[in-house]
Enzyme design. Structure first.
Site, PDB file in Angstrom:
ATOM      1  N   GLU A  70     -70.297  10.065 -30.162  1.00  0.00           N
ATOM      2  CA  GLU A  70     -71.535  10.289 -29.411  1.00  0.00           C
ATOM      3  C   GLU A  70     -72.645   9.456 -30.019  1.00  0.00           C
ATOM      4  O   GLU A  70     -72.823   9.441 -31.251  1.00  0.00           O
ATOM      5  CB  GLU A  70     -71.934  11.767 -29.457  1.00  0.00           C
ATOM      6  CG  GLU A  70     -73.287  12.064 -28.799  1.00  0.00           C
ATOM      7  CD  GLU A  70     -73.669  13.540 -28.859  1.00  0.00           C
ATOM      8  OE1 GLU A  70     -72.751  14.390 -28.903  1.00  0.00           O
ATOM      9  OE2 GLU A  70     -74.881  13.851 -28.868  1.00  0.00           O
ATOM     10  N   GLU A  92     -83.272  11.414 -28.068  1.00  0.00           N
ATOM     11  CA  GLU A  92     -83.425  12.827 -27.783  1.00  0.00           C
ATOM     12  C   GLU A  92     -84.855  13.209 -28.160  1.00  0.00           C
ATOM     13  O   GLU A  92     -85.418  12.659 -29.113  1.00  0.00           O
ATOM     14  CB  GLU A  92     -82.467  13.702 -28.594  1.00  0.00           C
ATOM     15  CG  GLU A  92     -81.028  13.631 -28.202  1.00  0.00           C
ATOM     16  CD  GLU A  92     -80.213  14.672 -28.950  1.00  0.00           C
ATOM     17  OE1 GLU A  92     -79.878  15.706 -28.351  1.00  0.00           O
ATOM     18  OE2 GLU A  92     -79.922  14.437 -30.145  1.00  0.00           O
TER      19      GLU A  92
END
Length: 286
Positions: A153, A158
């Protein structure tokens, strides 16, 4: 004016590159882009819409209706719902997806899983993110040949609160010897690092960039390097058979989660929240 920030910046870069002054820009060739120039739904030959409660005990139910292309941008909107039943509800269930009687919030997540994958290159995403309470927008990539986290990932972006303090994060993770236990290389930058320089930062579009090659993943925000991850370190444990997930193709996800394990308390007064993406561009070295 703000809406044209990224497009103008890209046009300027092309102009300078075309004069031969900007040698770095000439090292890259645009191989794929999504400009979101057609109003309405996304091209389903490239994009999927996630549906339902997805992960991380997040508050939102994902649905296609909360994502649309308008005026040259993808708009993902998180909304408050009223008296909407959860179709998965089972009284007494211990599954977080089934024990909720109501769908209190909706949003959207779009992915290129099974349709478009990428291996190495320069990735640019121009976006304006929501920063209200509970907001958890992301730009990320996943592998498809193993379970998480051995699939790999990369979180190009974010945004969420850590102990109540807003941060922007740039991360990658891979597998260990234990199921669902990831090894993380994570950089969390306090949001104040950006807003102290520009009080109106959240009102503007910004460019998140990943430069990914055989040796490293470098994650940038408006040309500022946030994190560099050497691929020599990103080797899976026994469950991932000692493979390196970042030497394999990954697919792209764009989503706006709210609440959940990282989103934190939701400010209903901040809803609806809008996550706007001006473009996604992928380059390869010449």
């Amino acid at each position: 004016m703000l809406e044209h920030y990224c497009r103008k910046l890209f046009a300027l870069a092309l102009l300078v590159a075309g004069t031969g002054v900007h040698a770095v820009a000439q090292e890259w060739k645009l191989v794929w882009s999504e400009e979101f120039n057609k109003d309405g739904r996304l091209d389903t030959a490239v994009w999927n819409y996630e549906n339902g409660f997805a992960r991380n005990e997040e508050a939102q139910w994902y649905q296609a209706e909360n994502a649309r292309c308008k005026d040259g941008k993808l708009v993902i909107e998180a909304r408050k719902e009223v008296n909407r039943k959860n179709p998965l509800y089972q009284a007494g269930s211990n599954d977080w997806r089934k024990k909720r009687e109501f769908v209190e919030y909706t949003s959207a997540s779009v992915t290129t899983a099974g349709k478009k994958e990428f291996l190495y290159g320069r990735f640019e995403v121009c976006a304006k993110i929501p920063t209200g309470g509970g907001a958890w927008p992301a730009i990320w990539l996943l592998g498809s040949d193993m379970e998480w986290p051995s699939c790999g990932e990369i979180d190009v972006m974010e945004y969420y609160r850590i102990k109540g303090v807003p941060h922007i994060l740039a991360n990658a993770c891979w597998g260990t010897d234990r199921p669902w236990q990831a090894k993380w290389n994570s950089k969390a930058v306090p949001f104040s690092h950006f807003t102290d320089r520009d009080a109106r930062w959240a009102d503007k579009f910004h460019i998140w960039r990943m430069d990914w090659d055989e040796t490293s993943i470098r994650l940038y925000l408006d040309d500022e390097l946030l994190n560099e991850i050497p691929l020599a370190e990103t080797v899976n444990g026994s469950l991932g058979q000692g493979s390196n997930p970042f030497r394999k193709p990954l697919y792209l996800l764009l989503n706006l989660a709210i609440g959940g394990v990282n989103g934190g308390p939701i400010d209903d007064a901040a809803l609806p929240m809008k996550y706007e993406v001006d473009y996604v561009r992928v380059y390869q070295r010449l």
